[in-house]
Enzyme design. Structure first.
Site, PDB file in Angstrom:
ATOM      1  N   ILE A 471       0.826  -1.207   0.000  1.00 36.69           N
ATOM      2  CA  ILE A 471       0.000   0.000   0.000  1.00 36.69           C
ATOM      3  C   ILE A 471       0.859   1.255   0.000  1.00 36.69           C
ATOM      4  O   ILE A 471       0.408   2.340   0.373  1.00 36.69           O
ATOM      5  CB  ILE A 471      -0.979  -0.007   1.190  1.00 36.69           C
ATOM      6  CG1 ILE A 471      -0.238  -0.108   2.531  1.00 36.69           C
ATOM      7  CG2 ILE A 471      -1.972  -1.135   1.051  1.00 36.69           C
ATOM      8  CD1 ILE A 471      -1.148   0.004   3.748  1.00 36.69           C
ATOM      9  N   LEU A 636      15.210  -3.480   8.414  1.00 38.77           N
ATOM     10  CA  LEU A 636      15.661  -4.216   7.236  1.00 38.77           C
ATOM     11  C   LEU A 636      16.064  -3.300   6.090  1.00 38.77           C
ATOM     12  O   LEU A 636      16.918  -3.670   5.274  1.00 38.77           O
ATOM     13  CB  LEU A 636      14.560  -5.171   6.764  1.00 38.77           C
ATOM     14  CG  LEU A 636      14.053  -6.176   7.807  1.00 38.77           C
ATOM     15  CD1 LEU A 636      13.035  -7.117   7.186  1.00 38.77           C
ATOM     16  CD2 LEU A 636      15.216  -6.967   8.406  1.00 38.77           C
ATOM     17  N   PRO A 638      16.690   0.890   5.957  1.00 41.95           N
ATOM     18  CA  PRO A 638      16.555   2.197   6.608  1.00 41.95           C
ATOM     19  C   PRO A 638      15.859   3.241   5.738  1.00 41.95           C
ATOM     20  O   PRO A 638      15.213   4.147   6.254  1.00 41.95           O
ATOM     21  CB  PRO A 638      18.012   2.604   6.876  1.00 41.95           C
ATOM     22  CG  PRO A 638      18.779   1.329   6.879  1.00 41.95           C
ATOM     23  CD  PRO A 638      18.089   0.427   5.901  1.00 41.95           C
ATOM     24  N   THR A 640      13.310   2.795   3.315  1.00 40.04           N
ATOM     25  CA  THR A 640      11.852   2.652   3.347  1.00 40.04           C
ATOM     26  C   THR A 640      11.324   2.791   4.773  1.00 40.04           C
ATOM     27  O   THR A 640      10.202   3.273   4.980  1.00 40.04           O
ATOM     28  CB  THR A 640      11.422   1.299   2.759  1.00 40.04           C
ATOM     29  OG1 THR A 640      12.071   0.239   3.463  1.00 40.04           O
ATOM     30  CG2 THR A 640      11.777   1.210   1.285  1.00 40.04           C
ATOM     31  N   GLN A 644       8.436   5.451   6.185  1.00 39.12           N
ATOM     32  CA  GLN A 644       7.243   5.120   6.965  1.00 39.12           C
ATOM     33  C   GLN A 644       7.099   6.025   8.181  1.00 39.12           C
ATOM     34  O   GLN A 644       6.006   6.495   8.489  1.00 39.12           O
ATOM     35  CB  GLN A 644       7.307   3.659   7.413  1.00 39.12           C
ATOM     36  CG  GLN A 644       6.967   2.669   6.327  1.00 39.12           C
ATOM     37  CD  GLN A 644       5.550   2.871   5.828  1.00 39.12           C
ATOM     38  OE1 GLN A 644       4.590   2.571   6.508  1.00 39.12           O
ATOM     39  NE2 GLN A 644       5.417   3.417   4.631  1.00 39.12           N
ATOM     40  N   LYS A 707      10.173  -5.631  13.918  1.00 41.74           N
ATOM     41  CA  LYS A 707       8.908  -5.407  14.619  1.00 41.74           C
ATOM     42  C   LYS A 707       7.844  -4.720  13.767  1.00 41.74           C
ATOM     43  O   LYS A 707       6.686  -4.669  14.165  1.00 41.74           O
ATOM     44  CB  LYS A 707       9.158  -4.575  15.882  1.00 41.74           C
ATOM     45  CG  LYS A 707       9.910  -5.326  16.974  1.00 41.74           C
ATOM     46  CD  LYS A 707      10.031  -4.492  18.230  1.00 41.74           C
ATOM     47  CE  LYS A 707      10.630  -5.297  19.371  1.00 41.74           C
ATOM     48  NZ  LYS A 707      10.743  -4.501  20.615  1.00 41.74           N
ATOM     49  N   GLY A 708       8.201  -4.168  12.641  1.00 42.09           N
ATOM     50  CA  GLY A 708       7.220  -3.451  11.825  1.00 42.09           C
ATOM     51  C   GLY A 708       7.160  -1.991  12.216  1.00 42.09           C
ATOM     52  O   GLY A 708       7.205  -1.642  13.398  1.00 42.09           O
ATOM     53  N   GLY A 710       5.060   0.537  10.264  1.00 46.51           N
ATOM     54  CA  GLY A 710       4.011   1.304   9.612  1.00 46.51           C
ATOM     55  C   GLY A 710       3.161   2.120  10.572  1.00 46.51           C
ATOM     56  O   GLY A 710       2.697   3.211  10.233  1.00 46.51           O
ATOM     57  N   GLU A 711       2.935   1.611  11.775  1.00 42.62           N
ATOM     58  CA  GLU A 711       2.020   2.265  12.712  1.00 42.62           C
ATOM     59  C   GLU A 711       2.744   3.146  13.742  1.00 42.62           C
ATOM     60  O   GLU A 711       2.256   4.215  14.099  1.00 42.62           O
ATOM     61  CB  GLU A 711       1.197   1.203  13.482  1.00 42.62           C
ATOM     62  CG  GLU A 711       0.787  -0.010  12.680  1.00 42.62           C
ATOM     63  CD  GLU A 711      -0.480   0.167  11.868  1.00 42.62           C
ATOM     64  OE1 GLU A 711      -1.134   1.205  12.013  1.00 42.62           O
ATOM     65  OE2 GLU A 711      -0.801  -0.744  11.086  1.00 42.62           O
TER      66      GLU A 711
END
Length: 744
Positions: A471, A636, A638, A640, A644, A707-708, A710-711
């Site tokens: 997305i 993974l 830096p 991208t 985010q 850990k992700g 996006g949020e």
């Protein structure tokens, strides 16, 4: 041109970037074929009531108008017998377009006009006349707070907030320093650049190929199969590119149902695209009213935390968010009481929006913490460190990793927090009041079950696929890096495919779990291919790897090297050629290690530092600097990852100062349903943004240790801005957005 190796942890530009900037990337409303029909939705104009009459005669009289679908003439489908719920649906009875004459919310689709051209369909839609019988409606949360109810496990499996610990109310009464305040957040709408659209291509064999704007092609495929009683191979859903979603694409939206309904009935290909105004007729971040009461000893040690939230939902579904739980998790406190209730209104059901629950719940908590620091005469950073939680008291578990202290330290150093004068209105730049604010951020680190397929060709090309989505987060790029790193091949030789319901199973893209979930599956599939090609390499005549084990070799540059003697190696292509193998294909299912993971609380953390300048005469606020320090496990990519966080910061700026869907209670309708009046930050609103990633190792969250991100980027930003405005002006505004009238 020499091919490059970009290992995990190194920046890599988006592999899909060229396709996007050159127009090669096609979105849901850009797929076409000869004879494609166009559908336009006719939106209802009342908030509650019934349809007395629909007159489509003028529209149907126009040459080129094929059909006007309404509740009176729509074909029968399986869904109308039973309220099938999609995978992301809350409990209740999902909205079914054109089901009957009942109006449940303003903007509800009441008809679909299908014509040979879009312009004709738009004109014909304006000619459809609808008469209503109105009923009293209620769209204001505050006026119905007395009707709030607590959702329970009987409401779709919702887990209520943790049970109270200690005696929060008694401890609050005894506390030396107290804050007891109400904070509110408005409705926000997702408003991605790409509006929702579905292009349904009807094959001669009746098979449907659906191009949809979605965050979950397989969720949509299952939904359509059940709703229309189609065989699994009777519909294929594709979504290779998505122009933003932020959660709006988690559920199948009503244009998908209408487009398929029309295509099946007319046996023609049909496109239905929503207008920007219609983007305000489904899903939104729910309005909330929250009470946060904090009690502390004179030195700032927390004695009591009380957090009560009331949020809105629709009358037909119970949408719930985890709003208050963070307050029992983020700080050490032995006396905590958390409460969460819903109010049913005549609106469409709210929908997950970036960092759902956390972004509003942490806002209230972090503003209250700032108020407590001011009352106690303690630096806001010192207060947070004094009450630092080393363990999750909600569930009595250790954290899998937690480098929040490092976020505070490194963020404060980068920002220059030590130079802050604690007295409000004490820092100036001419006629501008300067304020510095701080807030903490937190988000869950989750992993879902996911599958991936990897195919290694004899020419060294690696093709990997999973039915996930991108997305705009960089999924294409990071999955390419994971695959290339695992098999030691150049990223230019890797192709990652996504957004196709025929690909291996994947969860919807959301919750910051895509890298954790799909990335783990990609890694596992490539590891299975690696093991097979290694066995071929051992059998090459004179192979230096003949007596080696898989643990004693390294894959790099398209070759398999002895780890201790890298000059001794076998190329992947030679190994496959010698073995007479044209390709190696493996599929893998990555399942979370729940036995290990459930022993820990797994979260990403952040510390957000903000500088604002407020015009003393006009009350205008500019956010001039933001430093966001993130602890998100292994980063993974830096490049991208930073993108985010930047996006999250900008949205947090909008949440704090601009974004609000304004409801007219008399009409029960959102009035600023366009991007001229629904304000979002633009380039001129954004000052200096600085992102730093704190080193954090975590071998619990998933095999990649990521850990992700996006949020987490948005959580805490609005609170930090609100706290900075107080520091600048001495005025505490607890009602978002903080517009200049509230500052004045």
């Amino acid at each position: 041109m020499t091919k490059s190796s970009t290992p995990l942890g190194e920046p890599l530009g988006r592999v899909d970037g060229r396709a996007k900037v050159t127009g090669q990337a096609k979105y849901a409303a850009e797929f076409s074929e000869p004879g494609l029909l166009h559908g336009v939705v006719v939106s209802g104009t009342i908030a509650r009531g019934r349809i007395k009459k629909i007159d489509a005669s003028e529209a149907l009289a126009l040459p080129g108008v094929l059909h006007v679908f309404t509740h009176e003439n729509r074909p029968h489908v399986a869904w109308f017998d039973r309220s099938y719920r999609d995978e992301d649906a809350p409990s209740g009875s999902p909205f079914r377009p054109l089901y009957d004459d009942e109006i449940l919310f303003s903007g509800q689709p009441v008809a679909l006009v299908v014509a040979q051209t879009l312009e004709l369909a738009l004109h014909a839609a304006s000619l459809v006349r609808v008469e209503y019988k109105t009923q009293p409606h209620e769209t204001e949360l505050r006026s119905r707070r007395q009707e709030a109810y607590a959702p329970g496990k009987d409401k779709g499996g919702f887990e209520p907030p943790p049970k109270p610990r200690g005696h929060a109310d008694k401890a609050f009464e005894r506390a030396a320093v107290k804050v007891d305040a109400e904070y509110s957040t408005p409705v926000e709408h997702h408003n991605p650049m790409e509006m929702h659209a579905s292009t349904v291509l009807h094959g001669n064999d009746g098979v449907l190929t659906v191009h949809d704007k979605t965050q979950g092609v397989q969720n949509c495929q299952k939904y359509l199969s059940r709703v229309f009683n189609l065989p699994k191979d009777g519909v294929r859903v594709l979504s290779p590119f998505v122009g933003g979603a932020f959660g709006s694409g988690l559920r199948p939206q009503y244009q998908l149902f209408l487009a398929v309904l029309a295509a099946r009935e007319l046996k023609r290909s049909v496109r239905v695209a929503l207008t920007r105004q219609q983007m305000f007729t489904f899903g939104h971040r729910p309005e909330t009213v929250q009470r946060v009461a904090l009690g502390a000893s004179s030195d700032g040690t927390l004695q009591a935390i009380i957090h009560e939230a009331v949020a809105e939902t629709s009358r037909f579904e119970d949408y719930v968010e985890i709003i208050v739980n963070w307050s029992g998790l983020l700080y050490q406190c032995d006396n905590v009481r958390l409460d969460y209730k819903l109010v049913a209104l005549d609106n469409y059901t709210p929908l997950d929006m970036r960092a759902p629950g956390a972004v509003v719940g942490v806002y209230a908590l972090e503003c209250a913490m700032d108020e407590l620091a001011h009352k106690a005469g303690i630096d806001p950073l010192e207060l947070r460190l004094k009450n630092y939680a080393e363990r999750d008291q909600n569930e009595d578990k250790p954290f899998s990793s937690k480098e929040l202290r490092a976020c505070y330290r490194q963020g404060a150093e980068r920002f220059g927090w030590a130079g802050r004068n604690p007295t409000p209105r004490s820092m100036r730049d001419g006629k501008q009041l300067i304020g510095w604010g701080l807030a903490t951020g937190i988000w869950e680190a989750m992993q879902q079950q996911a599958s991936a397929r990897a195919v290694l060709s004899i020419d060294g090309r690696l093709t990997v696929g999973s039915a996930t989505s991108d997305i705009g987060t960089g999924t294409y790029t990071v999955m390419t890096q994971i695959a290339a790193d695992t098999l030691g091949v150049p990223v230019e030789d890797v192709t990652f495919s996504l957004g196709d319901s025929l690909l291996p199973t994947s969860p919807v893209e959301g919750g910051s779990w895509t890298v954790s979930s799909v990335g783990s599956a990609v890694k596992l599939a490539c590891e299975k291919v690696r093991a097979r090609v290694f066995e071929l390499a051992r059998k090459v005549e004179g192979s230096p790897l003949a007596k080696a084990s898989l643990e004693e070799v390294t894959f790099a540059g398209g070759r398999i090297h002895l780890s201790g003697e890298p000059s001794r190696s076998v190329s992947i292509t030679d190994a496959m050629r010698h073995g007479g193998v044209l390709s190696l294909e493996e599929e893998a299912l990555a399942i979370p290690n729940l036995a290990k993971q459930n022993q820990y609380t797994r979260c990403a953390h952040s510390a957000v530092f903000v500088e604002v300048k407020v015009d003393e005469a006009l009350g205008t606020v500019r956010v001039t600097r933001v430093v966001s320090a993130i602890a998100g496990g292994r980063v993974l990519n830096p490049q991208t990852a930073r993108s985010q966080i930047l996006g999250g910061i900008v949205w947090g700026l909008g949440m704090a100062l601009q974004e609000e869907s304004a409801m007219d209670p008399k009409l029960g309708r959102f009035m600023n349903h366009n991007l001229a009046e629904y304000h979002v930050p633009v380039n001129a609103d954004v000052g200096e943004l600085d992102v730093l990633f704190v080193e954090e190792h975590d071998d619990v969250v998933n095999p990649l240790g990521a850990k992700g991100l996006g949020e987490i980027g948005i959580v805490g930003v609005a609170a930090a801005i609100a706290n900075a405005i107080f520091h600048a002006t001495g005025k505490r505004v607890r009602d978002l957005p903080i517009t200049l009238d509230k500052v004045l």
